[in-house]
Design an enzyme around this catalytic site. Structure first.
Site, PDB file in Angstrom:
ATOM      1  N   ASP A   1      -2.767   1.091   8.129  1.00  0.00           N
ATOM      2  CA  ASP A   1      -1.473   1.671   7.733  1.00  0.00           C
ATOM      3  C   ASP A   1      -0.365   1.320   8.720  1.00  0.00           C
ATOM      4  OD1 ASP A   1      -2.744   2.900   5.528  1.00  0.00           O
ATOM      5  OD2 ASP A   1      -3.408   4.546   6.799  1.00  0.00           O
TER       6      ASP A   1
ATOM      7  N   HIS B   1       0.923   5.403   1.065  1.00  0.00           N
ATOM      8  CA  HIS B   1       0.212   6.275   1.989  1.00  0.00           C
ATOM      9  C   HIS B   1       0.863   7.666   1.979  1.00  0.00           C
ATOM     10  CE1 HIS B   1      -2.245   7.235   5.454  1.00  0.00           C
ATOM     11  NE2 HIS B   1      -1.171   7.782   5.999  1.00  0.00           N
TER      12      HIS B   1
ATOM     13  N   SER C   1       4.841   6.956   2.307  1.00  0.00           N
ATOM     14  CA  SER C   1       5.362   5.668   2.767  1.00  0.00           C
ATOM     15  C   SER C   1       4.799   4.566   1.886  1.00  0.00           C
ATOM     16  CB  SER C   1       4.912   5.384   4.211  1.00  0.00           C
ATOM     17  OG  SER C   1       5.269   6.441   5.077  1.00  0.00           O
TER      18      SER C   1
ATOM     19  N   ASN D   1       0.856  -1.189   0.000  1.00  0.00           N
ATOM     20  CA  ASN D   1       0.000   0.000   0.000  1.00  0.00           C
ATOM     21  C   ASN D   1       0.888   1.234   0.000  1.00  0.00           C
ATOM     22  OD1 ASN D   1      -2.326   1.583   0.116  1.00  0.00           O
ATOM     23  ND2 ASN D   1      -2.379   1.559   2.354  1.00  0.00           N
TER      24      ASN D   1
HETATM   25  C1  GAR Z   1      -2.196   8.690  -2.967  1.00  0.00           C
HETATM   26  O1  GAR Z   1      -1.656   9.848  -2.390  1.00  0.00           O
HETATM   27  C2  GAR Z   1      -2.262   7.578  -1.947  1.00  0.00           C
HETATM   28  O2  GAR Z   1      -1.204   7.571  -1.041  1.00  0.00           O
HETATM   29  C3  GAR Z   1      -3.543   7.943  -1.237  1.00  0.00           C
HETATM   30  O3  GAR Z   1      -4.425   8.271  -2.275  1.00  0.00           O
HETATM   31  C4  GAR Z   1      -3.674   8.868  -3.333  1.00  0.00           C
HETATM   32  C5  GAR Z   1      -4.043   8.179  -4.620  1.00  0.00           C
HETATM   33  O4  GAR Z   1      -3.726   8.964  -5.723  1.00  0.00           O
HETATM   34  N1  GAR Z   1      -3.996   6.849  -0.436  1.00  0.00           N
HETATM   35  C6  GAR Z   1      -4.521   6.992   0.750  1.00  0.00           C
HETATM   36  O5  GAR Z   1      -4.725   8.075   1.270  1.00  0.00           O
HETATM   37  C7  GAR Z   1      -4.890   5.690   1.444  1.00  0.00           C
HETATM   38  N2  GAR Z   1      -5.044   5.896   2.835  1.00  0.00           N
HETATM   39  P1  GAR Z   1      -4.082   8.470  -7.200  1.00  0.00           P
HETATM   40  O6  GAR Z   1      -5.533   7.989  -7.204  1.00  0.00           O
HETATM   41  O7  GAR Z   1      -3.896   9.693  -8.048  1.00  0.00           O
HETATM   42  O8  GAR Z   1      -3.111   7.387  -7.563  1.00  0.00           O
END
Ligand code: GAR
Length: 196
Positions: free
Chosen positions: A140, A104, A131, A102
């Site tokens: 997480d 984050h 991360s 994952n």
């Molecule tokens: C990323 O920043 C990822 O880390 C976050 O969503 C975004 C996805 O971007 N994930 C979380 O917050 C999970 N807890 P994307 O859809 O443009 O790839």
């Protein structure tokens, strides 16, 4: 890959997979909701997709079992969650634990959860980041594979900071997965080492 949103990290991985030297290819993209940019990007790239919505199942366990079957049907070596906003359950982890990744948008263990960028700004930190972790049963909380720092600027709001984190995050995810598939990894308790 599992997505819930725009899928810009998925797109970065799709781009990386164009080169054979990268060492990986995306076999399928799944989402927990309809109409995601991530599924659109996968379809545009000719990658099989599926959607499993929690609300279509009587309980969360039923959803988790269906998602596990969907993913297992593609026999992936790794499952990568990138902006996938659901916790997977026991069935999924018994199948893919130790090889589910994952990403984050915070320097864990600081600011876990769904609002990490907002929480980091509210706390007033001067440095945050992203991360890449192995998924465990917590929120997480899995072992950390890679992290990179991003400075917080005085006039940052949540959107601007998250966009700057995502620029770094896309490269970090691609680099980490590439190294894992090419070099392997070992995990001992919380410490993960990529390569020998
Ligand atoms: C990323 O920043 C990822 O880390 C976050 O969503 C975004 C996805 O971007 N994930 C979380 O917050 C999970 N807890 P994307 O859809 O443009 O790839």
């Amino acid at each position: 890959m599992l997505v819930s949103g725009t899928g810009s990290i998925l797109q970065a991985l799709l781009n990386a997979c164009q080169s054979e030297e990268f060492g990986a290819r995306i076999v399928a993209v799944g989402a927990d909701r309809d109409g995601t940019g991530g599924v659109e990007k996968a379809e545009a790239a000719g990658i099989p997709t599926f959607v499993r919505r929690v609300k279509d199942f009587p309980d969360r366990m039923g959803w988790d079992q269906a998602l596990t079957r969907d993913c297992a049907g593609y026999a992936p070596d790794l499952v990568v969650a990138a902006g996938f906003l659901k916790l997977v359950g026991q069935d999924f982890l018994s199948q893919f634990g130790g090889r589910m990744i994952n990403t984050h948008p915070a320097l864990l263990p600081a600011f876990p959860g769904l609002h990490s960028v907002r929480d980091a700004l509210a706390y007033g930190v001067k440095v945050t980041g992203c991360s890449v972790i192995l998924v465990d049963a917590g929120i997480d909380s899995g072992p950390i594979l890679a992290q990179q720092a991003v400075p917080v600027l005085d006039d940052d709001d949540e959107e601007a900071l998250h966009e700057r984190i995502k620029v770094v995050e896309r490269t970090l995810v691609v680099d980490t997965i590439g190294r894992m598939v090419r070099n392997g990894w070992t995990a001992s308790d919380r410490t993960v080492r990529i390569g020998s």
